[in-house]
Write an enzyme that holds these catalytic residues in place. Structure first.
Site, PDB file in Angstrom:
ATOM      1  N   ASP A  38       0.813  -1.212   0.000  1.00 44.66           N
ATOM      2  CA  ASP A  38       0.000   0.000   0.000  1.00 44.66           C
ATOM      3  C   ASP A  38       0.849   1.265   0.000  1.00 44.66           C
ATOM      4  OD1 ASP A  38      -2.370  -1.419   0.085  1.00 44.66           O
ATOM      5  OD2 ASP A  38      -2.468  -1.416   2.275  1.00 44.66           O
TER       6      ASP A  38
ATOM      7  N   TYR B 187       6.458  -9.945   6.890  1.00 46.27           N
ATOM      8  CA  TYR B 187       6.268  -8.506   7.047  1.00 46.27           C
ATOM      9  C   TYR B 187       6.716  -8.114   8.456  1.00 46.27           C
ATOM     10  CZ  TYR B 187       3.358  -7.636   2.889  1.00 46.27           C
ATOM     11  OH  TYR B 187       2.892  -7.476   1.618  1.00 46.27           O
TER      12      TYR B 187
END
EC number: 5.4.99.12
Lengths: 253, 253
Positions: free
Chosen positions: A53, A119
């Site tokens: 994003d 992540y």
């Protein structure tokens, strides 16, 4: 058509995310494709391991693309790798870098062949700001009970329907994913959340982290996370944490 | 008048250096003094452990200043420390941070009482740029012979007249300094030069590093550094390396 695999790092602060968009050239994919297209005189599209994003960083994003041999001046693919590395070093902006270029097998696809992804969400938890890594961590001075957050994380391990932790309200495909590991470490003034799984839903890491932070700051007890998971309702979970603290750390094939 | 000692970190990229200047408010000293002066309603000057040049960073700069007790609303100095830490966290720009505030002994002076200082010069030596620490390292892709640089550094250890490594041509005071230690480490793609000494001349670390890099890239052999030192002539030494790679690491009292 040789198939090239590249490893990419970026400071996502200035970008609208990984994915190419018609309305802006401020995307990572767009920046890389523009350089390839200019160099080879025809459109070359790249496939990333997945989108990140707007504002999210990457240390180990992976992508692949094919270049017709006719455009390579008779060079062997290994030599094209060296040329590409130099090309990217010269033309990419200073907040995007291609760190490695390899020849991949013909069938390699950077998204379809992902085995697992890691992540990292980083919170700077000291009273004073972190000057040197300020763009890669979220500054939050609230006291956090790390042990409680670790207990809460246990409920999320394994294969579950993570609908409660999905930012896409119109998600039609399966929201079942598997989280292999969650570690929460204290490194100096930093609290580092590391997530490894077979894939993650939109905003999932940011919502899971927001939920763990709710536990850490005493909004609800660790056990409540099991109820949130069970509910499958987004509104039950914690807030979506800001993109700034999130980094795509590694993709394993 | 309690005497306060503060530890300061800064990303020097946007600043004209440590020292207050009349013609710009873009100095570290100026930014800190402005906050103290606004808070206490009278000019409060701070003394740093030493100047850093425009663009140079600091992880462990130290300064001290006095605040008249009459201005402290009857607070004990230890409580004033907490108030100051919060004040700086609120009003300093994001690239400057005060990480600690302590009450110092009445006679403590951050420049006059320095026992030794450590500076670090960081070179990013890989083919691709370093995205995340790009502002704190110099990117130089040339091959460097680290062993040759280590040999050259040996000639600089101890007490010497470092006139050849002084950027101030009009220096009237002594150019004799003592370097206690120089280490040159390879950390991933980084080459890190760490210098500890009793004090350094203007631009001295940057000129010494430029000279060692000359050795590392084969401009002259390690032994030549002894001749440069002996010459006491600035033009004999290597170039002044850019400020970007330099960080004031630690000050010991």
């Amino acid at each position: 058509m040789a198939n090239y695999k590249i490893y990419i790092q970026y400071d996502g602060t200035r970008y609208k995310g990984w994915q190419r968009q018609r309305t802006t050239d401020q995307t990572i994919q767009g920046k890389i494709e523009a350089i390839l297209t200019r160099r080879y005189g025809r459109t070359i599209e790249i496939d990333g391991s997945g989108r990140t994003d707007a504002g999210v960083h990457a240390r180990g994003q992976v992508a692949n693309f094919r270049i017709p041999e006719a455009l390579c001046d008779g060079k062997a693919p290994e030599d094209v790798c060296d040329e590409l590395l130099a090309l990217f070093a010269e033309y990419l902006p200073e907040d995007i870098a291609v760190t490695e270029v390899r020849v991949a097998s013909e069938r390699f696809h950077s998204r379809l062949n992902v085995v697992k992804k890691t992540y990292v969400y980083r919170i700077w938890n000291a009273a004073y700001p972190n000057v040197f890594e300020r763009k890669y961590m979220l500054h939050d001075t609230r006291h956090m009970d790390v042990e409680a957050m670790r207990q809460a994380a246990e409920y999320l391990l394994g294969k579950h329907d993570f609908a409660a932790f999905c930012g896409n309200a119109k998600m039609k495909k399966s929201t079942v994913r598997t989280i292999h590991e969650i570690s929460i470490e204290e490194i100096g003034g930093e609290i580092r959340f590391t997530y490894t799984g077979n894939g993650f839903l939109q905003n999932m890491i940011r919502i899971v982290t927001g939920t763990l932070v709710d536990v850490g700051t005493g909004v609800y007890p660790p056990e409540h996370v099991a109820e949130i998971l069970e509910s499958k309702v987004r509104a039950e979970a914690g807030p979506t944490m800001p993109a700034q603290g999130l980094t795509l750390w590694e993709v394993v094939y």
